[in-house]
Write a protein that holds these residues in place. Structure first.
Motif, PDB file in Angstrom:
ATOM      1  N   PHE A   1     -27.642  39.954  23.019  1.00 39.42           N
ATOM      2  CA  PHE A   1     -26.970  39.130  22.013  1.00 39.42           C
ATOM      3  C   PHE A   1     -27.512  37.712  22.125  1.00 39.42           C
ATOM      4  O   PHE A   1     -27.829  37.247  23.225  1.00 39.42           O
ATOM      5  CB  PHE A   1     -25.455  39.062  22.285  1.00 39.42           C
ATOM      6  CG  PHE A   1     -24.720  40.345  22.022  1.00 39.42           C
ATOM      7  CD1 PHE A   1     -24.836  40.984  20.794  1.00 39.42           C
ATOM      8  CD2 PHE A   1     -23.892  40.901  22.992  1.00 39.42           C
ATOM      9  CE1 PHE A   1     -24.140  42.158  20.542  1.00 39.42           C
ATOM     10  CE2 PHE A   1     -23.201  42.079  22.753  1.00 39.42           C
ATOM     11  CZ  PHE A   1     -23.333  42.711  21.526  1.00 39.42           C
TER      12      PHE A   1
ATOM     13  N   ALA B   1     -26.231  33.800  20.741  1.00 38.07           N
ATOM     14  CA  ALA B   1     -25.231  33.034  19.978  1.00 38.07           C
ATOM     15  C   ALA B   1     -25.871  31.679  19.661  1.00 38.07           C
ATOM     16  O   ALA B   1     -26.673  31.584  18.742  1.00 38.07           O
ATOM     17  CB  ALA B   1     -23.948  32.936  20.789  1.00 38.07           C
TER      18      ALA B   1
ATOM     19  N   THR C   1     -28.760  28.392  23.572  1.00 38.31           N
ATOM     20  CA  THR C   1     -29.132  27.283  24.464  1.00 38.31           C
ATOM     21  C   THR C   1     -29.372  27.733  25.904  1.00 38.31           C
ATOM     22  O   THR C   1     -29.987  27.015  26.681  1.00 38.31           O
ATOM     23  CB  THR C   1     -28.053  26.174  24.462  1.00 38.31           C
ATOM     24  OG1 THR C   1     -26.817  26.730  24.945  1.00 38.31           O
ATOM     25  CG2 THR C   1     -27.843  25.603  23.065  1.00 38.31           C
TER      26      THR C   1
ATOM     27  N   THR D   1     -21.944  28.149  22.230  1.00 47.77           N
ATOM     28  CA  THR D   1     -20.655  28.769  21.912  1.00 47.77           C
ATOM     29  C   THR D   1     -19.840  29.062  23.177  1.00 47.77           C
ATOM     30  O   THR D   1     -20.380  29.115  24.282  1.00 47.77           O
ATOM     31  CB  THR D   1     -20.868  30.103  21.180  1.00 47.77           C
ATOM     32  OG1 THR D   1     -21.537  30.996  22.089  1.00 47.77           O
ATOM     33  CG2 THR D   1     -21.698  29.939  19.912  1.00 47.77           C
TER      34      THR D   1
ATOM     35  N   ASP E   1     -19.103  25.957  33.091  1.00 50.65           N
ATOM     36  CA  ASP E   1     -17.997  25.004  33.288  1.00 50.65           C
ATOM     37  C   ASP E   1     -16.662  25.496  32.742  1.00 50.65           C
ATOM     38  O   ASP E   1     -15.610  25.063  33.209  1.00 50.65           O
ATOM     39  CB  ASP E   1     -18.333  23.677  32.573  1.00 50.65           C
ATOM     40  CG  ASP E   1     -19.301  22.828  33.369  1.00 50.65           C
ATOM     41  OD1 ASP E   1     -19.016  22.563  34.551  1.00 50.65           O
ATOM     42  OD2 ASP E   1     -20.342  22.445  32.823  1.00 50.65           O
TER      43      ASP E   1
HETATM   44  C1  LIG Z   1     -30.513  21.517  29.745  1.00 51.48           C
HETATM   45  C2  LIG Z   1     -29.339  22.452  29.810  1.00 51.48           C
HETATM   46  C3  LIG Z   1     -28.171  22.020  30.406  1.00 51.48           C
HETATM   47  C4  LIG Z   1     -27.059  22.868  30.480  1.00 51.48           C
HETATM   48  N1  LIG Z   1     -25.936  22.402  31.095  1.00 51.48           N
HETATM   49  C5  LIG Z   1     -24.858  23.220  31.188  1.00 51.48           C
HETATM   50  C6  LIG Z   1     -23.663  22.749  31.833  1.00 51.48           C
HETATM   51  O1  LIG Z   1     -23.571  21.601  32.275  1.00 51.48           O
HETATM   52  N2  LIG Z   1     -22.624  23.610  31.928  1.00 51.48           N
HETATM   53  C7  LIG Z   1     -22.658  24.886  31.429  1.00 51.48           C
HETATM   54  O2  LIG Z   1     -21.661  25.605  31.532  1.00 51.48           O
HETATM   55  N3  LIG Z   1     -23.783  25.354  30.820  1.00 51.48           N
HETATM   56  C8  LIG Z   1     -24.867  24.555  30.678  1.00 51.48           C
HETATM   57  N4  LIG Z   1     -26.010  25.007  30.056  1.00 51.48           N
HETATM   58  C9  LIG Z   1     -26.105  26.423  29.655  1.00 51.48           C
HETATM   59  C10 LIG Z   1     -25.783  26.704  28.168  1.00 51.48           C
HETATM   60  O3  LIG Z   1     -26.302  25.726  27.332  1.00 51.48           O
HETATM   61  C11 LIG Z   1     -24.291  26.778  27.924  1.00 51.48           C
HETATM   62  O4  LIG Z   1     -23.688  27.579  28.888  1.00 51.48           O
HETATM   63  C12 LIG Z   1     -23.926  27.295  26.544  1.00 51.48           C
HETATM   64  O5  LIG Z   1     -22.524  27.268  26.394  1.00 51.48           O
HETATM   65  C13 LIG Z   1     -24.414  28.723  26.252  1.00 51.48           C
HETATM   66  O6  LIG Z   1     -23.898  29.093  24.980  1.00 51.48           O
HETATM   67  P1  LIG Z   1     -24.858  29.706  23.861  1.00 51.48           P
HETATM   68  O7  LIG Z   1     -23.995  30.060  22.702  1.00 51.48           O
HETATM   69  O8  LIG Z   1     -25.998  28.799  23.565  1.00 51.48           O
HETATM   70  O9  LIG Z   1     -25.373  31.007  24.614  1.00 51.48           O
HETATM   71  P2  LIG Z   1     -26.659  31.900  24.362  1.00 51.48           P
HETATM   72  O10 LIG Z   1     -27.838  31.233  24.970  1.00 51.48           O
HETATM   73  O11 LIG Z   1     -26.772  32.312  22.946  1.00 51.48           O
HETATM   74  O12 LIG Z   1     -26.261  33.178  25.221  1.00 51.48           O
HETATM   75  C14 LIG Z   1     -26.097  33.105  26.619  1.00 51.48           C
HETATM   76  C15 LIG Z   1     -25.850  34.514  27.164  1.00 51.48           C
HETATM   77  O13 LIG Z   1     -24.584  34.985  26.710  1.00 51.48           O
HETATM   78  C16 LIG Z   1     -24.734  36.221  26.000  1.00 51.48           C
HETATM   79  N5  LIG Z   1     -23.735  36.164  24.935  1.00 51.48           N
HETATM   80  C17 LIG Z   1     -23.584  35.192  24.001  1.00 51.48           C
HETATM   81  N6  LIG Z   1     -22.490  35.436  23.245  1.00 51.48           N
HETATM   82  C18 LIG Z   1     -21.957  36.607  23.698  1.00 51.48           C
HETATM   83  C19 LIG Z   1     -20.820  37.398  23.320  1.00 51.48           C
HETATM   84  N7  LIG Z   1     -19.992  37.010  22.345  1.00 51.48           N
HETATM   85  N8  LIG Z   1     -20.579  38.534  24.015  1.00 51.48           N
HETATM   86  C20 LIG Z   1     -21.392  38.924  25.028  1.00 51.48           C
HETATM   87  N9  LIG Z   1     -22.479  38.213  25.420  1.00 51.48           N
HETATM   88  C21 LIG Z   1     -22.756  37.071  24.763  1.00 51.48           C
HETATM   89  C22 LIG Z   1     -26.175  36.252  25.530  1.00 51.48           C
HETATM   90  O14 LIG Z   1     -26.633  37.589  25.397  1.00 51.48           O
HETATM   91  C23 LIG Z   1     -26.865  35.534  26.677  1.00 51.48           C
HETATM   92  O15 LIG Z   1     -27.130  36.439  27.720  1.00 51.48           O
HETATM   93  C24 LIG Z   1     -27.120  24.170  29.931  1.00 51.48           C
HETATM   94  C25 LIG Z   1     -28.310  24.598  29.318  1.00 51.48           C
HETATM   95  C26 LIG Z   1     -29.397  23.750  29.244  1.00 51.48           C
HETATM   96  C27 LIG Z   1     -30.653  24.229  28.576  1.00 51.48           C
END
Ligand SMILES: Cc1cc2nc3c(=O)[nH]c(=O)nc-3n(C[C@H](O)[C@H](O)[C@H](O)COP(=O)(O)OP(=O)(O)OC[C@H]3O[C@@H](n4cnc5c(N)ncnc54)[C@H](O)[C@@H]3O)c2cc1C
Length: 333
Positions: free
Chosen positions: A30, A32, A35, A111, A162
């Motif tokens: 998946f 979302a 990031t 997300t 977090d």
């Molecule tokens: C520079 C940088 C700094 C960051 N700092 C932080 C931080 O301080 N704290 C923190 O918590 N995170 C951090 N992150 C990680 C990330 O950006 C966050 O955790 C963000 O919330 C991920 O959400 P997304 O929707 O982009 O996930 P995605 O990248 O789209 O997905 C992440 C994972 O979750 C799975 N997934 C997504 N949605 C679902 C769903 N509904 N059901 C099942 N699986 C799913 C995907 O398959 C994937 O494996 C950072 C990332 C970067 C690049």
């Protein structure tokens, strides 16, 4: 960074279609906000043939009240979460944690579901492919040994999300969609302590929503220790929820992140009925040290992370304890 691997992008409009696709397409992932996942794929950490974009599923993006509980769709962005009036009014600790994730551009796309399901991290894993090849691949991907705990049969990569510990301290539940049905589980049950397989979701399951119960009489907060007070993962993160009963602890729940392969609850039942004082804080510190297990998965030393974990917990609970006393006093005045 590598080029994105060749893959097929699917964009279902319902969650049922998304989980059916996931159950049938072997190795599909998946996506979302992307990031977390896309950064890893650009580093060569995974080569899925199919990505299932959850962004067109309108149901995932809502926040709604259902019989006293607040339902947060898995597709709600962290930015929306941090600003939502219901979240700010009734669950400010959730907004506080969401606001501490990465930077504003990330939070606009990232997300709730992606935050909870983000991958584990490690200094031996989050590297380019040429670095990993030169230094030896690891158990989490392509290799057969863990460089953190060498004689180990499991991966020790760490979970650094977090938001999960706050939801755990608040007693929230996950709604998990599977083809044709859904089930509910405590947030803690989404995880297991294995850095290479830390999510306890079956291939055809997706996180649909998080359900926050009513928390009248509770105060909660999140303390994050990081290297830079800007875009940075937690070296240790502590969430606590406290119900104060006059000069005693009615109930205290504590959860940690950034130290183990999963976010974990810390046993605190024996603190109920006691005052929050040095003796209680020492007992909590002992429980934290028993559960929290920072290792060499970040560039910052494990000893430091163990110390800040205890200090951050003490400061956070001192603050909640004093705030609760002030609001009780104000209610009586
Ligand atoms: C520079 C940088 C700094 C960051 N700092 C932080 C931080 O301080 N704290 C923190 O918590 N995170 C951090 N992150 C990680 C990330 O950006 C966050 O955790 C963000 O919330 C991920 O959400 P997304 O929707 O982009 O996930 P995605 O990248 O789209 O997905 C992440 C994972 O979750 C799975 N997934 C997504 N949605 C679902 C769903 N509904 N059901 C099942 N699986 C799913 C995907 O398959 C994937 O494996 C950072 C990332 C970067 C690049």
């Amino acid at each position: 960074m590598n080029l994105m691997p060749e893959l097929k992008l699917h964009r279902p409009e319902t969650l049922d279609e998304a989980v059916r696709l996931k159950a049938t397409l072997s190795g599909a992932r998946f996506v979302a906000g992307g990031t977390d996942l896309l950064v890893n794929l650009r580093r060569g950490l995974g080569e899925p043939a199919d990505l299932i974009d959850l962004g067109a599923i309108a149901d995932l993006a809502s926040v709604r009240r259902v019989e006293g509980a607040l339902w947060l769709g898995a597709g709600v962005t962290l930015d929306e979460l941090a600003q939502h009036p219901e979240v700010l009014a009734h669950y400010p600790a959730v907004a506080q944690a969401a606001l501490q994730v990465a930077g504003p551009n990330h939070r606009a796309a990232a997300t709730l579901g992606g935050n909870l399901c983000q991958d584990t991290r490690c200094v031996f894993f989050n590297q380019s492919d040429w670095w990993r090849k030169g230094n030896g691949y690891c158990l989490k991907y392509k290799g057969d040994k863990c460089h953190v705990v060498v004689k180990s049969d499991r991966c020790y990569a760490t979970y650094h999300g977090d938001v999960a510990p706050v939801l755990m301290a608040l007693g929230a539940e996950a709604v998990i969609a599977t083809p044709g049905t859904a089930r509910r589980a405590k947030i803690a049950e989404l995880y297991r302590e294995d850095g290479a397989a830390h999510l306890a979701l079956a291939p055809g399951e997706a996180l649909a929503a998080v359900v926050l119960p009513a928390m009248d009489g509770w105060r909660a907060g999140y303390a994050k220790v990081r290297e830079r007070d800007a875009v940075d993962f937690p070296l240790a993160g502590i969430a606590a929820a406290l119900r104060r009963d006059n000069d005693r602890i009615g109930e205290l729940r504590v959860a940690i992140t950034g130290t183990n392969s999963a976010p974990l609850m810390v046993p605190t039942a024996e603190l109920a009925g006691r005052a929050w004082d040095d003796a209680a804080a020492a007992d909590l510190a002992a429980a934290l040290l028993k559960i929290g297990n920072p290792l060499k998965t970040t560039v910052v030393g494990a000893k430091y992370r163990r110390r800040v974990m205890r200090t951050a917990a003490r400061r956070l609970i001192d603050m909640l304890w004093n705030e609760a006393a002030r609001s009780d006093g104000a209610a009586r005045a």
